[in-house]
Design a protein around this motif. Structure first.
Motif, mmCIF file in Angstrom:
data_model
loop_
_atom_site.group_PDB
_atom_site.id
_atom_site.type_symbol
_atom_site.label_atom_id
_atom_site.label_comp_id
_atom_site.label_asym_id
_atom_site.label_seq_id
_atom_site.Cartn_x
_atom_site.Cartn_y
_atom_site.Cartn_z
ATOM 1 N N GLN A 299 -183.674 63.151 -20.486
ATOM 2 C CA GLN A 299 -184.456 64.382 -20.443
ATOM 3 C C GLN A 299 -185.835 64.122 -21.046
ATOM 4 O OE1 GLN A 299 -182.107 66.981 -22.880
ATOM 5 N NE2 GLN A 299 -180.516 67.247 -21.322
ATOM 6 N N VAL A 300 -186.762 65.015 -20.725
ATOM 7 C CA VAL A 300 -188.096 64.983 -21.331
ATOM 8 C C VAL A 300 -188.469 66.414 -21.695
ATOM 9 C CG1 VAL A 300 -188.835 62.919 -20.057
ATOM 10 C CG2 VAL A 300 -189.218 65.193 -19.054
ATOM 11 N N LEU A 301 -189.570 66.566 -22.422
ATOM 12 C CA LEU A 301 -190.011 67.909 -22.790
ATOM 13 C C LEU A 301 -191.258 68.274 -21.986
ATOM 14 C CD1 LEU A 301 -189.065 69.989 -25.059
ATOM 15 C CD2 LEU A 301 -191.207 69.359 -26.208
ATOM 16 N N ARG A 305 -189.942 72.895 -23.052
ATOM 17 C CA ARG A 305 -188.531 72.962 -22.642
ATOM 18 C C ARG A 305 -188.026 71.607 -22.172
ATOM 19 N NH1 ARG A 305 -186.946 78.441 -19.738
ATOM 20 N NH2 ARG A 305 -185.005 77.292 -19.929
ATOM 21 N N ARG A 306 -186.772 71.358 -22.470
ATOM 22 C CA ARG A 306 -186.130 70.138 -21.990
ATOM 23 C C ARG A 306 -185.907 70.203 -20.485
ATOM 24 N NH1 ARG A 306 -182.913 66.443 -25.496
ATOM 25 N NH2 ARG A 306 -183.806 66.794 -27.550
ATOM 26 N N ARG A 307 -186.278 69.128 -19.789
ATOM 27 C CA ARG A 307 -186.061 69.030 -18.356
ATOM 28 C C ARG A 307 -185.403 67.697 -18.031
ATOM 29 N NH1 ARG A 307 -186.314 73.977 -16.534
ATOM 30 N NH2 ARG A 307 -188.189 75.048 -17.192
ATOM 31 N N GLY A 342 -188.574 69.728 -30.366
ATOM 32 C CA GLY A 342 -187.520 69.861 -29.365
ATOM 33 C C GLY A 342 -187.478 68.716 -28.376
ATOM 34 N N GLU A 343 -188.409 67.779 -28.494
ATOM 35 C CA GLU A 343 -188.423 66.656 -27.547
ATOM 36 C C GLU A 343 -187.290 65.682 -27.865
ATOM 37 O OE1 GLU A 343 -190.418 67.095 -30.017
ATOM 38 O OE2 GLU A 343 -190.974 65.208 -30.974
ATOM 39 N N PRO A 344 -186.862 64.899 -26.866
ATOM 40 C CA PRO A 344 -185.847 63.880 -27.144
ATOM 41 C C PRO A 344 -186.378 62.842 -28.134
ATOM 42 C CG PRO A 344 -186.178 64.163 -24.772
ATOM 43 C CD PRO A 344 -187.261 64.938 -25.446
ATOM 44 N N GLU A 348 -181.838 59.403 -28.820
ATOM 45 C CA GLU A 348 -181.197 60.010 -27.638
ATOM 46 C C GLU A 348 -181.383 59.129 -26.413
ATOM 47 O OE1 GLU A 348 -183.018 64.092 -28.526
ATOM 48 O OE2 GLU A 348 -181.346 64.563 -27.198
#
Ligand SMILES: *Cc1c(COP(=O)(O)O)cnc(C)c1O
Length: 373
Positions: A299-301, A305-307, A342-344, A348
């Motif tokens: 995932q990325v931010l 938001r996480r996507r 909130g970023e990975p 992770e």
């Protein structure tokens, strides 16, 4: 540093620049904080291990930062890495511990670089004036002299008046799981090794066994010095919490497109859009160090938001499923960072790829612009 990184650094800096190319921000302040943590918890010296270009962070910058925050010595594997530090005018004590028997030992003496000696063959090849740390295998089954060869190596070193034995080193194989028996037996072998060296008439003032994990978890392993690599970069092999992350990777969206259900993405169409959605393209791929094995997991931010990354990560690019919320070309995507927004995190990414943080960090490619702060 590569030509590409030089180009990146020679352009005017500012937030605008950060947004327009894949950029690896290296937080040297965090490196400093981590060094101070280790200096606090060890009674002995801290050797900053800046091998593999300081785990991809840039060896010279990390070396200077570490020395300014409590490290007194530097460690690298090859002599070439040690000579590169001298070339950058770093004159602190440096130890190089992994070299072929016919390495350029003369250059080591001329540049004041200490070397580890794992065998009688290495000892015999040294140039006069060498300063050495005898290297004992304390259970890695990998490098250093086997215990059976150790008394002979110590005796041979004592017979070379033109060589100074300033240290004895070992390395633990199970320090990230301190309850394991391997660690205790490694400590015992090391203690025995120091006694044998002394009995041979040597005076190794530096006695060092612990790397990051043992320094954090096993005070019995500390001796006169700890060799800290991973910990400089916020990696605690025994679990998160005590150290400060150092890297943030950002990249701009190079393209945004809306696709209908059934659209396959990337090589092999390993992901097919289940609904109408918006896809974003970023120019970072496995050549830049994003592990291909994290495809369809990572995932990325984006815009807070996480996507998910979707489809195979390819050499130069990756695709993000942006869903139905807006995003536009030029938006800055955070691939990983400290995790505070909130970023990975690198941890992770490592778990998505089935590996450890060390491998992700050292795999980061030269094409990423490096920005030190
Ligand atoms: C890499 C290395 C270290 C540093 O280990 P970390 O776990 O990264 O702190 C220390 N000693 C030796 C011999 C090494 O190869």
């Amino acid at each position: 540093m590569t030509a590409l990184a030089d180009v990146a650094r020679s352009t005017p800096s500012g937030e605008g620049e950060r947004g327009n190319r894949p950029t690896l921000a290296v937080d040297l302040g965090a490196v400093g904080a981590n060094v101070r943590h280790f200096a606090r918890i060890t009674p002995g010296e801290v050797m900053a291990v800046v091998k593999a270009d300081a785990f991809g962070h840039g060896a010279a910058g990390v070396a200077r930062t570490a020395l300014a925050h409590g490290a007194s010595r530097l460690g690298v594997t090859s002599l070439d890495e040690a000579l590169a530090l001298r070339f950058r005018h770093i004159d602190a004590p440096v130890l190089s511990w992994l070299n072929p028997v016919d390495a350029n030992w003369g250059a080591a003496v001329r540049e004041g670089i200490e070397v580890a000696v794992p065998s009688a063959e290495h000892l015999a090849a040294l140039a006069p004036g060498a300063r050495v740390h005898l290297h004992l295998d304390c259970g890695t089954g990998r490098d250093g002299a086997e215990p059976a060869a150790w008394p002979g190596l110590c005796a041979a070193a004592a017979r070379r008046p033109d060589v100074s034995v300033v240290g004895v080193m070992g390395h633990l194989s199970c320090a990230d799981a301190p309850s394991e028996r391997g660690d205790a037996s490694g400590r015992e072998i090391f203690g025995w090794g120091v006694r044998v060296a002394r009995a041979a008439g040597l005076d190794p003032v530096h006695q060092h066994l612990a790397a990051t994990a043992a320094t954090l978890n096993d005070p019995l392993s500390h001796h006169t010095m700890s060799r800290i690599g991973a910990g400089l970069f916020g990696i605690d092999p025994s679990g998160p919490g005590r150290l400060t992350p150092t890297l943030t990777l950002t990249a701009p969206l190079l393209g945004v497109r809306t696709v209908s259900a059934g659209t396959g993405v990337g090589y092999g169409h390993t992901w097919v859009a289940p609904r109408t959605t918006t896809l974003g393209l970023v120019g970072v791929g496995y050549a830049d160090g994003l592990p291909r094995s994290a495809s369809n997991r990572a995932q990325v931010l984006v815009r807070g938001r996480r996507r998910p990354l979707v489809g195979r990560i390819s050499m130069d690019m990756s695709v993000i499923d942006l869903g139905t919320e807006g995003a536009q070309m030029g938006d800055v995507v955070t691939v990983f960072g400290p995790g505070t927004a909130g970023e990975p995190t690198v941890a992770e990414w490592a778990s998505w790829a089935g590996t450890i943080e060390h491998e992700v960090m050292t795999g980061l490619g030269p094409r990423l612009a490096r920005r030190m702060s």
